[in-house]
Design a protein around this motif. Structure first.
Motif, mmCIF file in Angstrom:
data_model
loop_
_atom_site.group_PDB
_atom_site.id
_atom_site.type_symbol
_atom_site.label_atom_id
_atom_site.label_comp_id
_atom_site.label_asym_id
_atom_site.label_seq_id
_atom_site.Cartn_x
_atom_site.Cartn_y
_atom_site.Cartn_z
ATOM 1 N N SER A 93 0.894 -1.127 0.101
ATOM 2 C CA SER A 93 0.105 0.347 0.226
ATOM 3 C C SER A 93 0.369 1.457 -0.062
ATOM 4 O O SER A 93 1.673 1.421 0.619
ATOM 5 N N VAL A 94 0.046 2.443 -0.010
ATOM 6 C CA VAL A 94 1.091 3.215 -0.267
ATOM 7 C C VAL A 94 0.297 4.510 1.238
ATOM 8 O O VAL A 94 -1.161 3.855 1.415
ATOM 9 N N THR A 95 0.589 5.088 1.746
ATOM 10 C CA THR A 95 0.066 5.944 2.495
ATOM 11 C C THR A 95 1.371 7.430 3.402
ATOM 12 O O THR A 95 2.335 7.443 2.738
ATOM 13 N N THR A 96 0.034 8.096 3.438
ATOM 14 C CA THR A 96 1.014 9.588 4.119
ATOM 15 C C THR A 96 1.796 9.411 5.619
ATOM 16 O O THR A 96 1.900 10.308 5.628
ATOM 17 N N ARG A 97 1.305 8.339 5.631
ATOM 18 C CA ARG A 97 2.057 8.120 7.158
ATOM 19 C C ARG A 97 3.337 8.538 7.580
ATOM 20 O O ARG A 97 4.182 7.248 6.672
ATOM 21 N N ALA A 98 3.611 8.343 8.719
ATOM 22 C CA ALA A 98 5.006 7.990 9.126
ATOM 23 C C ALA A 98 5.762 7.065 8.877
ATOM 24 O O ALA A 98 5.284 6.332 9.779
ATOM 25 N N ARG A 99 7.225 7.213 8.971
ATOM 26 C CA ARG A 99 7.828 5.749 8.733
ATOM 27 C C ARG A 99 7.686 5.365 10.146
ATOM 28 O O ARG A 99 8.422 5.623 11.030
ATOM 29 N N ARG A 100 7.343 4.209 10.480
ATOM 30 C CA ARG A 100 7.645 3.388 12.328
ATOM 31 C C ARG A 100 9.342 3.448 11.576
ATOM 32 O O ARG A 100 9.774 2.196 10.653
ATOM 33 N N PRO A 101 9.816 2.573 13.487
ATOM 34 C CA PRO A 101 11.172 2.454 13.226
ATOM 35 C C PRO A 101 11.117 0.669 12.476
ATOM 36 O O PRO A 101 10.402 -0.015 12.928
ATOM 37 N N GLY A 102 12.365 0.589 12.268
ATOM 38 C CA GLY A 102 12.379 -0.798 10.869
ATOM 39 C C GLY A 102 11.444 -1.211 10.191
ATOM 40 O O GLY A 102 11.462 -2.003 9.198
ATOM 41 N N GLU A 103 10.484 -0.093 9.868
ATOM 42 C CA GLU A 103 10.250 -0.360 7.959
ATOM 43 C C GLU A 103 10.751 0.689 7.091
ATOM 44 O O GLU A 103 11.596 1.503 6.935
ATOM 45 N N VAL A 104 11.074 -0.637 6.086
ATOM 46 C CA VAL A 104 11.370 0.050 5.138
ATOM 47 C C VAL A 104 10.785 0.110 3.319
ATOM 48 O O VAL A 104 9.316 0.019 3.399
ATOM 49 N N ASP A 105 10.725 1.802 3.373
ATOM 50 C CA ASP A 105 9.661 1.783 2.131
ATOM 51 C C ASP A 105 9.556 1.536 0.493
ATOM 52 O O ASP A 105 11.199 0.800 0.271
ATOM 53 N N GLY A 106 8.822 0.303 0.678
ATOM 54 C CA GLY A 106 8.567 -0.074 -0.764
ATOM 55 C C GLY A 106 8.166 -2.037 -0.140
ATOM 56 O O GLY A 106 8.404 -2.891 -0.911
ATOM 57 N N VAL A 107 8.612 -1.766 0.788
ATOM 58 C CA VAL A 107 8.642 -2.964 1.298
ATOM 59 C C VAL A 107 6.931 -2.856 2.193
ATOM 60 O O VAL A 107 6.684 -3.900 2.300
ATOM 61 N N HIS A 108 7.171 -2.491 3.639
ATOM 62 C CA HIS A 108 5.911 -2.062 4.028
ATOM 63 C C HIS A 108 4.972 -1.146 3.298
ATOM 64 O O HIS A 108 4.120 -1.825 3.199
ATOM 65 N N TYR A 109 5.196 -0.503 3.221
ATOM 66 C CA TYR A 109 4.524 0.349 2.527
ATOM 67 C C TYR A 109 5.324 1.225 1.974
ATOM 68 O O TYR A 109 6.444 1.478 1.608
ATOM 69 N N HIS A 110 4.367 1.961 0.335
ATOM 70 C CA HIS A 110 5.358 2.908 -0.066
ATOM 71 C C HIS A 110 4.913 4.485 0.242
ATOM 72 O O HIS A 110 3.904 4.432 0.433
ATOM 73 N N PHE A 111 5.987 4.848 1.182
ATOM 74 C CA PHE A 111 5.671 5.986 1.554
ATOM 75 C C PHE A 111 5.642 7.626 1.056
ATOM 76 O O PHE A 111 6.531 7.517 0.759
ATOM 77 N N VAL A 112 4.804 8.572 0.993
ATOM 78 C CA VAL A 112 4.570 9.311 0.461
ATOM 79 C C VAL A 112 3.861 10.652 0.765
ATOM 80 O O VAL A 112 3.807 10.363 1.737
ATOM 81 N N ASP A 113 3.772 11.664 0.303
ATOM 82 C CA ASP A 113 3.225 13.180 0.717
ATOM 83 C C ASP A 113 2.137 13.171 0.986
ATOM 84 O O ASP A 113 1.683 12.363 -0.635
ATOM 85 N N GLY A 114 0.889 13.869 0.908
ATOM 86 C CA GLY A 114 -0.270 14.317 0.557
ATOM 87 C C GLY A 114 -0.140 14.975 -0.794
ATOM 88 O O GLY A 114 -1.070 14.247 -1.586
ATOM 89 N N ALA A 115 0.970 15.781 -1.562
ATOM 90 C CA ALA A 115 0.789 15.724 -2.812
ATOM 91 C C ALA A 115 1.056 14.506 -3.720
ATOM 92 O O ALA A 115 -0.187 14.757 -4.744
ATOM 93 N N GLU A 116 1.655 13.485 -3.270
ATOM 94 C CA GLU A 116 1.447 12.290 -4.571
ATOM 95 C C GLU A 116 0.272 11.770 -3.649
ATOM 96 O O GLU A 116 -0.034 10.980 -5.022
ATOM 97 N N PHE A 117 -0.317 11.547 -3.156
ATOM 98 C CA PHE A 117 -1.353 10.566 -3.074
ATOM 99 C C PHE A 117 -2.418 11.513 -3.359
ATOM 100 O O PHE A 117 -3.467 10.791 -4.174
#
Length: 201
Positions: free
Chosen positions: A43-67
């Motif tokens: 999934s994609v999310t605007t949530r901040a990454r938690r410790p240990g989370e990897v972008d593209g593995v746990h979530y695709h982390f994006v900002d509000g504009a990209e969402f």
């Protein structure tokens, strides 16, 4: 589910949902560990990454504009706002996976599951339930990554989500992670005619 990759399985979309703290991520991680052939949408999310989370593995982390851009371009199969953050399922990877004739698994929240049901009625909706309300409270409190106010808000949402269990095709109780993972995998592989009919049908 047989581990033989030559065994045919239906190209069906299965959605796993349930209240916050019920252990969706833990069960899915166990599924992936024991059955690496199971494909899970990231999934994609605007949530901040938690410790240990990897972008593209746990979530695709994006900002509000990209969402916002993904919504505008119809790039999301579903999306929802939850506890002040937005989450969504990129549509293209799911469609590509199903087009190969293989099943796909989504782990999403209740709002998203309802959107998938509306857009893809043939999808199988699975609700992951806690053994008890007290156990759900304990799991949420044990996270340690959220304030008490956030925990209380999540508990209020969780109660509403539990009330919606009857909208799902199957309810799996997460009283044992390995057993719940096996049950989920068997549902992924089962023909549509073997689906358990939910209380709402």
């Amino acid at each position: 589910m047989p581990t033989d990759h030559r065994s045919p399985v239906p190209a069906r979309l299965t959605v796993l949902s349930g209240p916050s703290g019920v252990g969706k991520g833990t069960v899915v991680a166990e599924v992936r560990r024991r059955y690496p052939e199971v494909w899970l949408s990231v999934s994609v999310t605007t949530r901040a990454r938690r410790p240990g989370e990897v972008d593209g593995v746990h979530y695709h982390f994006v900002d509000g504009a990209e969402f916002d851009r993904l919504i505008a371009e119809d790039g999301l199969l579903e999306w929802a706002e939850y506890a002040g953050n937005r989450y969504g399922t990129p549509a293209a990877p799911v469609r590509e996976r199903l087009a190969t004739g293989a099943p796909a698994l989504l782990e999403i929240e209740l709002q998203g599951a309802r959107q998938v049901r509306a857009r893809a009625p043939e999808a199988q909706l699975v609700f992951l339930a806690p053994p008890s309300w007290g156990e759900l409270e304990r799991r949420l409190a044990g996270r340690g990554s959220e304030t008490r106010d956030v925990q209380e808000r999540r508990l209020a949402i969780a109660q509403a989500e539990l009330d919606a269990a009857g909208e799902f095709d199957v309810v799996v109780v997460n009283d044992d992670v390995a057993r719940a993972a096996d049950e989920l995998v068997s549902l992924l592989a089962a023909p549509s005619s073997e689906r358990t009919v939910g209380a709402s049908e």
